[in-house]
Design a protein around this motif. Structure first.
Motif, mmCIF file in Angstrom:
data_model
loop_
_atom_site.group_PDB
_atom_site.id
_atom_site.type_symbol
_atom_site.label_atom_id
_atom_site.label_comp_id
_atom_site.label_asym_id
_atom_site.label_seq_id
_atom_site.Cartn_x
_atom_site.Cartn_y
_atom_site.Cartn_z
ATOM 1 N N LEU A 187 0.867 -0.685 -0.054
ATOM 2 C CA LEU A 187 0.087 0.052 -0.146
ATOM 3 C C LEU A 187 0.873 1.539 -0.030
ATOM 4 O O LEU A 187 0.376 2.459 -0.285
ATOM 5 C CB LEU A 187 -1.120 -0.288 1.166
ATOM 6 N N PHE A 188 2.156 1.307 -0.040
ATOM 7 C CA PHE A 188 3.176 2.727 0.543
ATOM 8 C C PHE A 188 4.761 1.906 -0.342
ATOM 9 O O PHE A 188 5.121 0.392 0.033
ATOM 10 C CB PHE A 188 2.820 2.876 1.353
ATOM 11 N N GLU A 189 5.263 2.895 -0.690
ATOM 12 C CA GLU A 189 6.683 2.422 -1.125
ATOM 13 C C GLU A 189 7.765 2.560 0.037
ATOM 14 O O GLU A 189 8.063 2.250 1.096
ATOM 15 C CB GLU A 189 7.264 2.708 -2.412
ATOM 16 N N VAL A 190 7.860 4.686 -0.410
ATOM 17 C CA VAL A 190 8.178 5.501 1.324
ATOM 18 C C VAL A 190 7.142 5.726 1.755
ATOM 19 O O VAL A 190 6.375 7.145 1.206
ATOM 20 C CB VAL A 190 10.227 6.420 0.843
ATOM 21 N N ALA A 191 7.081 5.835 2.880
ATOM 22 C CA ALA A 191 6.147 6.995 3.824
ATOM 23 C C ALA A 191 7.019 6.578 5.751
ATOM 24 O O ALA A 191 7.712 5.777 5.740
ATOM 25 C CB ALA A 191 4.900 6.181 4.182
ATOM 26 N N GLU A 195 2.464 8.103 7.938
ATOM 27 C CA GLU A 195 1.870 7.766 7.672
ATOM 28 C C GLU A 195 1.551 6.895 6.851
ATOM 29 O O GLU A 195 0.103 6.661 6.542
ATOM 30 C CB GLU A 195 2.792 8.950 5.770
ATOM 31 N N GLN A 196 2.524 5.852 7.353
ATOM 32 C CA GLN A 196 2.308 4.226 6.691
ATOM 33 C C GLN A 196 0.586 3.983 7.861
ATOM 34 O O GLN A 196 0.111 3.145 7.269
ATOM 35 C CB GLN A 196 3.485 3.416 6.931
ATOM 36 N N ARG A 197 0.856 4.467 9.144
ATOM 37 C CA ARG A 197 0.200 3.975 10.147
ATOM 38 C C ARG A 197 -1.432 4.077 9.212
ATOM 39 O O ARG A 197 -2.269 3.817 9.598
ATOM 40 C CB ARG A 197 0.583 4.564 11.277
ATOM 41 N N SER A 198 -1.490 5.659 8.515
ATOM 42 C CA SER A 198 -2.392 6.103 8.746
ATOM 43 C C SER A 198 -2.945 4.898 7.358
ATOM 44 O O SER A 198 -4.537 5.135 7.266
ATOM 45 C CB SER A 198 -2.367 7.485 8.115
ATOM 46 N N PHE A 225 11.410 -4.238 -0.888
ATOM 47 C CA PHE A 225 11.100 -4.916 -0.479
ATOM 48 C C PHE A 225 12.215 -5.818 0.438
ATOM 49 O O PHE A 225 13.100 -5.606 0.041
ATOM 50 C CB PHE A 225 9.894 -5.614 -1.337
ATOM 51 N N ALA A 226 11.353 -5.898 1.578
ATOM 52 C CA ALA A 226 12.199 -7.096 2.803
ATOM 53 C C ALA A 226 11.292 -8.470 3.429
ATOM 54 O O ALA A 226 10.162 -7.399 3.219
ATOM 55 C CB ALA A 226 12.502 -5.529 3.861
ATOM 56 N N THR A 227 12.104 -8.987 4.406
ATOM 57 C CA THR A 227 11.354 -9.513 4.668
ATOM 58 C C THR A 227 11.373 -9.110 5.728
ATOM 59 O O THR A 227 11.152 -8.311 6.337
ATOM 60 C CB THR A 227 12.139 -10.537 4.758
ATOM 61 N N ALA A 228 9.624 -9.962 6.043
ATOM 62 C CA ALA A 228 8.538 -9.308 7.155
ATOM 63 C C ALA A 228 9.561 -8.878 8.456
ATOM 64 O O ALA A 228 10.508 -10.202 8.795
ATOM 65 C CB ALA A 228 7.878 -10.710 7.863
ATOM 66 N N GLY A 229 9.536 -8.304 9.129
ATOM 67 C CA GLY A 229 10.446 -7.793 10.698
ATOM 68 C C GLY A 229 11.950 -7.217 10.196
ATOM 69 O O GLY A 229 12.477 -7.139 11.023
ATOM 70 N N LYS A 230 11.909 -6.835 8.841
ATOM 71 C CA LYS A 230 13.742 -6.603 9.222
ATOM 72 C C LYS A 230 13.374 -5.093 7.965
ATOM 73 O O LYS A 230 14.748 -4.974 7.941
ATOM 74 C CB LYS A 230 14.480 -7.245 7.803
ATOM 75 N N GLY A 231 12.305 -4.582 8.227
ATOM 76 C CA GLY A 231 11.657 -3.431 7.497
ATOM 77 C C GLY A 231 11.551 -2.446 8.475
ATOM 78 O O GLY A 231 11.575 -2.287 9.286
ATOM 79 N N VAL A 232 10.712 -1.095 7.680
ATOM 80 C CA VAL A 232 10.325 -0.268 8.446
ATOM 81 C C VAL A 232 8.839 -0.386 8.692
ATOM 82 O O VAL A 232 7.895 0.969 10.149
ATOM 83 C CB VAL A 232 10.645 1.351 7.720
ATOM 84 N N LEU A 233 7.605 -1.834 8.579
ATOM 85 C CA LEU A 233 6.963 -1.398 8.926
ATOM 86 C C LEU A 233 6.387 -1.606 10.162
ATOM 87 O O LEU A 233 6.682 -2.580 10.672
ATOM 88 C CB LEU A 233 6.609 -2.769 8.309
ATOM 89 N N ASP A 234 5.926 -0.739 10.849
ATOM 90 C CA ASP A 234 5.040 -0.807 11.589
ATOM 91 C C ASP A 234 4.358 -2.369 12.350
ATOM 92 O O ASP A 234 2.665 -2.220 12.222
ATOM 93 C CB ASP A 234 4.252 -0.103 12.644
#
Length: 281
Positions: A187-191, A195-198, A225-234
């Protein structure tokens, strides 16, 4: 939530081999791909015996088949390619019961003729939307005939590139067979964190009653893209929002190597339990 992984993360062309690897890595369910049976991902023919082998392997390994991949380019610029893919979708739908699953995941497609995951400027045209409605209409007829649901996933490179587009498609088709596979990293690339939470919150709120599966991968700070837990996704926020709508389906990770699978399972288990993620990264 049930913890799962794309079966094709692991090597093998026999269902038992692949699903035993899924279980050994710490997962209880899988999104299956016919390549794990030594076939094309969207084969022209699937025998009863090939379908039954998936069910038998699932039973012996203790891994539930929560979906099977039926992705093809639903708005391919060549109508004959779309028609052939729909015939293969019918084959897959007919065998779902034999594989003990009732969900097929789809790709809403792109005008790119080579790569169904690559964005194209014509994806936002009225003609692309018309072709998607035609293809989805045919897919819904198959879903009704064979008693399966269809999981569509909003992702930036496809014609359904947002939660709002997914909602528009659901409204247009008016079929309970259309379900949502939600992957926040699509749903996003760089945020920024806010912003990503929203974006993630808005998508879950809008599509809550249709979400049948949640995907788990990640984004690096540069948008790759990154493996789950190794990136910026909250992940705490993402999983918390899913829990808040009462989601209890499968959380399926993908976009990782087999060597990373056990670590991803550990991270996701900790995240689901509300524990700090640092210890398993």
């Amino acid at each position: 939530m049930k913890l799962g992984i794309f079966a094709k993360t692991f090597e093998g062309t026999e269902p038992a081999t692949v699903l035993n690897s899924v279980a050994q890595a710490g997962f209880t369910c899988a999104q299956y791909n016919m390549a794990c049976s030594g076939l094309q991902p969207m084969p022209e023919t699937i025998t009863e015996a090939q379908a039954r082998a998936v069910t038998e392997a699932a039973r012996s390994s203790g891994v539930e088949i929560v979906a099977v991949s039926g992705t093809f380019n639903m708005i391919h610029p060549d109508p004959s390619v779309r028609a052939a893919s729909l015939r293969n979708l019918a084959t897959l739908a007919e065998r779902c019961a034999g594989m003990s699953t009732g969900l097929i995941t789809l790709c809403t497609g792109t005008r790119d003729p080579i790569d169904q995951w690559k964005a194209h400027a014509d994806n936002d045209t009225p003609e692309a939307w018309r072709d998607l409605l035609d293809a989805m209409g045919a897919a819904v007829e198959l879903a009704e005939r064979y008693n399966v649901d269809l999981g569509i996933e909003p992702e930036l490179a496809n014609v359904v590139n947002s939660a709002e587009k997914a909602y528009r498609l659901i409204t247009a088709l008016q079929s309970p067979r259309i379900r949502i596979v939600l992957d926040p990293a699509n749903l996003f690339e760089v945020a920024t964190r806010d912003e990503q939470r929203s974006i993630v919150s808005a998508a879950i709120d809008l599509l809550a009653d249709r979400i049948v599966m949640a995907h788990a991968k990640d984004r690096n700070p540069d948008g790759s893209f990154a493996t789950a837990g190794k990136g910026v996704l909250d992940y705490a926020h993402y999983l918390g929002r899913l829990k808040s709508i009462g989601f209890s389906g499968s959380l399926v990770t993908h976009g990782l190597s087999a060597a990373e699978a056990a670590g991803a399972a550990a991270f996701l288990k900790h995240a689901l339990d509300g524990k700090p993620a640092g210890a398993v990264r």
